[in-house]
Design an enzyme around this catalytic site. Structure first.
Site, mmCIF file in Angstrom:
data_model
loop_
_atom_site.group_PDB
_atom_site.id
_atom_site.type_symbol
_atom_site.label_atom_id
_atom_site.label_comp_id
_atom_site.label_asym_id
_atom_site.label_seq_id
_atom_site.Cartn_x
_atom_site.Cartn_y
_atom_site.Cartn_z
ATOM 1 N N PHE A 311 -3.776 -1.823 -0.502
ATOM 2 C CA PHE A 311 -2.817 -1.037 -1.273
ATOM 3 C C PHE A 311 -2.112 -0.008 -0.403
ATOM 4 O O PHE A 311 -2.727 0.621 0.460
ATOM 5 C CB PHE A 311 -3.524 -0.264 -2.402
ATOM 6 C CG PHE A 311 -4.247 -1.120 -3.381
ATOM 7 C CD1 PHE A 311 -3.615 -1.611 -4.503
ATOM 8 C CD2 PHE A 311 -5.591 -1.435 -3.188
ATOM 9 C CE1 PHE A 311 -4.294 -2.405 -5.417
ATOM 10 C CE2 PHE A 311 -6.277 -2.214 -4.092
ATOM 11 C CZ PHE A 311 -5.619 -2.703 -5.206
ATOM 12 N N ASP A 312 -0.825 0.154 -0.647
ATOM 13 C CA ASP A 312 -0.132 1.357 -0.211
ATOM 14 C C ASP A 312 -0.553 2.459 -1.185
ATOM 15 O O ASP A 312 -1.007 2.179 -2.295
ATOM 16 C CB ASP A 312 1.378 1.109 -0.289
ATOM 17 C CG ASP A 312 2.173 2.377 -0.065
ATOM 18 O OD1 ASP A 312 1.890 3.087 0.906
ATOM 19 O OD2 ASP A 312 3.071 2.661 -0.890
ATOM 20 N N LYS A 313 -0.423 3.715 -0.769
ATOM 21 C CA LYS A 313 -0.823 4.803 -1.678
ATOM 22 C C LYS A 313 0.358 5.324 -2.494
ATOM 23 O O LYS A 313 0.415 5.137 -3.706
ATOM 24 C CB LYS A 313 -1.469 5.967 -0.904
ATOM 25 C CG LYS A 313 -1.922 7.113 -1.833
ATOM 26 C CD LYS A 313 -2.506 8.278 -1.065
ATOM 27 C CE LYS A 313 -1.431 9.119 -0.426
ATOM 28 N NZ LYS A 313 -0.622 9.873 -1.446
ATOM 29 N N THR A 314 1.301 5.953 -1.813
ATOM 30 C CA THR A 314 2.383 6.626 -2.520
ATOM 31 C C THR A 314 3.302 5.619 -3.205
ATOM 32 O O THR A 314 3.845 4.720 -2.566
ATOM 33 C CB THR A 314 3.202 7.485 -1.539
ATOM 34 O OG1 THR A 314 2.324 8.365 -0.846
ATOM 35 C CG2 THR A 314 4.261 8.288 -2.283
#
Length: 635
Positions: A311-314
């Site tokens: 996953f990317d966070k932002t």
């Protein structure tokens, strides 16, 4: 060509006539004892029914394809040779009737696409200098001003320039809950204005609209074959000639022409050929109804094998919107602190400052905003302001240190607690005395934690977060969401490297990002998943698009992929088991040509109906979510 078109158009009527002739034939035999009438009726039924079948077989042969229709045509000729007109009539009728039922049931698996295409707008009301005029939607140009009133349908993609209303965006996101739209908000073709009105400036028209691209993508996806389908296609090319050879060998060694013809009938691989495609069509249709675009059968196959989610966070795990999550005031006049802080931060367009303004608006007060006599923005530190005879400083620790402002032991403890939780901090001081500390963080998307737990329950073994954010914030988010592995301070190219390392270690990797800055990782992962609301980039660069940008949709997409692959395997098993049953029946003498054809056609319908169960598929998490939303509230 025209003759074939005629046959295709009137196949249903031909099937009906064949059925009537068979009934009349048996009535002649058993009620009137009119044997000649019985034979003539069945001969007529056989000839009428075999014409469209033989026509399809001939078309396939021209293209060097040995089709199922070829086996049936030869079987009918053989039945005529041995005088088994009842067998030929029943075989051809069952084949045509099975094809009819097959087409009808397959239509149901495509209801999602039909529903989307029927929702496509056809006209638009364009605002002109002299009023409004209704035009064909294809005549709307980019930049045109379009008016849509209550009950109307947005005809093009655009931005709201006037008005507001509640829009049903189910055709785009699968979310039926109305979404409020005001000036500056994007709207999409195919959505409905349930209340209010909007004037919008067209930004994308015709085939360039998000709605048109969704329809095109789902239609293409339903025609994209999985590995199972490709294998079955290759298998069928050799299977049909093999059945012909087997039938010839049976006749050579047994001298039983009737048995050889029966082998032809029983050898039709109908259920096997249709089993995998119908499962994929139904699975993709289920996803489309929920705003989940899955780009083909091969994507379903690979997604079902994924064991690692990255996953990317932002903008993915989080909403990408900063908000005040902690607030500590060291003066009793909290409302005055918020009013002053908001008045100063309104001068800044920094996300942290805007978060403070929003927080103050959520705590309204009757106090009027103070007058700022002088202000100074210090880059990378904050803002200083003069209010009446007081100097107000609002920013980070560097700004306070520059003004020789120190925090007390309790204030330092509060500051450290916020920072350890991954929050960015803004400190406000007046005349050298700290008055408040704001803890600001990007908010985690709703239901993320429960969704990640559900994904692990569905078979995902490892959850990884890759982010360009700082390590402290990344660790806080990872800890809250129980993510297994986290890497921070990464550039897009470094994220790609981590994805490739996971693949090299033998993992099947799905990368979930916002589809823009994460597009390199999405492209390199085994499965790229875009959490997007219909932008061009998310639709074009990923394998799966979650139009709602919701994690429950991700859980459903993964569960649907696994269920679709399982359903395909079930259908292949049913097909093979049917062939085995028929061959055993042939050996032991309780299966004949007509009964074998009946079982064959029944097996085709069984695999279709089995696949249609996917249209109503729900994961356990879906069911839990539905129960929680309908749970009665007790006092």
């Amino acid at each position: 060509m025209k003759f074939q078109q005629f046959l295709t158009k009137h196949t249903t009527q031909i099937t009906l006539i064949t059925g009537i002739l068979i009934i009349l034939g048996y009535l002649s035999q058993y009620l009137l004892q009119f044997t000649r009438g019985y034979q003539l009726s069945l001969i007529a039924a056989s000839i009428i029914a075999v014409v469209p079948i033989a026509s399809r077989a001939w078309s396939a042969l021209i293209n060097k394809v040995f089709s199922i229709e070829l086996l049936v045509s030869i079987a009918v000729i053989g039945a005529f040779i041995i005088g088994e007109f009842n067998e030929s009539a029943i075989v051809t009728f069952l084949f045509l009737f099975g094809s009819y039922l097959e087409s009808k049931t397959l239509q149901k698996t495509r209801t999602a696409i039909k529903g989307l295409t029927e929702m496509a707008p056809t006209t638009a009301t364009v605002v002109t200098t002299t009023g409004t005029k209704t035009v064909d939607v294809d005549d709307v140009d980019e930049g045109d001003l379009v008016l849509v009133k209550t009950g109307g349908q947005i005809p093009v993609d655009g931005l709201v320039t006037e008005g507001n209303g509640y829009l049903n965006e189910a055709s785009i996101t699968g979310e039926s809950r109305p979404i409020v739209k005001t000036t500056g908000d994007p709207v999409y073709a195919g959505t409905l204005v349930e209340n209010g009105y909007v004037k919008l400036t067209a930004t994308q028209v015709g085939d360039d609209t998000t709605f048109a691209k969704i329809i095109e993508l789902v239609e293409e996806a339903q025609d994209t074959k999985s590995k199972a389908e490709k294998f079955i296609d290759r298998f069928a090319q050799y299977y049909t000639p093999a059945v012909l050879v087997l039938s010839s060998l049976v006749f050579i060694f047994s001298r039983d022409f009737s048995l050889a013809i029966t082998v032809l009938v029983l050898g039709c691989p109908g259920a096997l050929v249709i089993g995998a495609p119908v499962s994929n069509v139904a699975g993709i249709g289920n996803g489309a109804k929920r705003g989940i675009l899955i780009k083909g059968g091969e994507v379903i196959d690979t997604f079902a094998k994924v064991d690692t989610l990255v996953f990317d966070k932002t903008g993915t795990l989080t909403q990408g919107k900063t908000a005040v999550t902690s607030f500590k005031a060291y003066q009793p006049t909290t409302t005055a602190i918020l009013t002053t802080a908001a008045a100063i931060e309104r001068l800044s367009d920094h996300p942290l400052g805007q978060a403070i303004v929003t927080y103050a608006q959520q705590h309204p007060t009757s106090m009027s905003a103070p007058t700022l006599t002088t202000t100074e923005t210090v880059k990378g530190q904050g803002i200083t302001a003069q209010i009446a005879q007081q100097q107000v400083v609002i920013g980070n620790q560097k700004l306070l240190a520059a003004h020789h402002i120190k925090l007390t032991t309790a204030q330092l403890a509060d500051l450290n607690t916020m920072q350890q939780a991954g929050q960015s901090t803004v400190i406000m001081a007046t005349d050298g005395q700290v008055q408040a500390i704001f803890g600001i963080a990007d908010q985690i998307r709703p239901q993320v934690k429960a969704s990640l737990a559900a994904l692990k329950a569905q078979g995902i073994k490892r959850l990884v977060m890759l982010t360009g954010d700082n390590q402290l914030t990344a660790n806080a988010v990872a800890h809250e969401l129980a993510i297994d592995d986290v890497h921070a301070n990464l550039m897009p190219a470094e994220k790609v490297t981590y994805v490739q390392q996971l693949q090299a270690a033998g993992h099947t990797v799905a990368f979930i990002g916002d589809g823009i800055n994460d597009s390199p990782s999405i492209a390199n992962a085994d499965i790229g998943i875009a959490m997007g609301s219909g932008t061009d980039v998310t639709i074009e660069t990923s394998d799966v698009v979650l139009m709602q940008s919701s994690f429950p949709a991700l859980v459903h997409a993964h569960g649907l992929a696994k269920k679709t692959v399982l359903n395909t395997r079930e259908n292949i098993f049913i097909a093979i088991a049917t062939v085995a049953f028929l061959l055993v029946g042939l050996i032991f003498g309780y299966i004949y040509m007509a009964s074998g054809m009946f079982v064959h056609e029944a097996s085709i319908l069984v695999v279709i109906f089995n696949a249609m169960r996917l249209l109503k598929f729900q994961t356990n998490f879906d069911k839990t979510q539905a129960q929680s939303t309908t749970m009665p509230v007790t006092a």
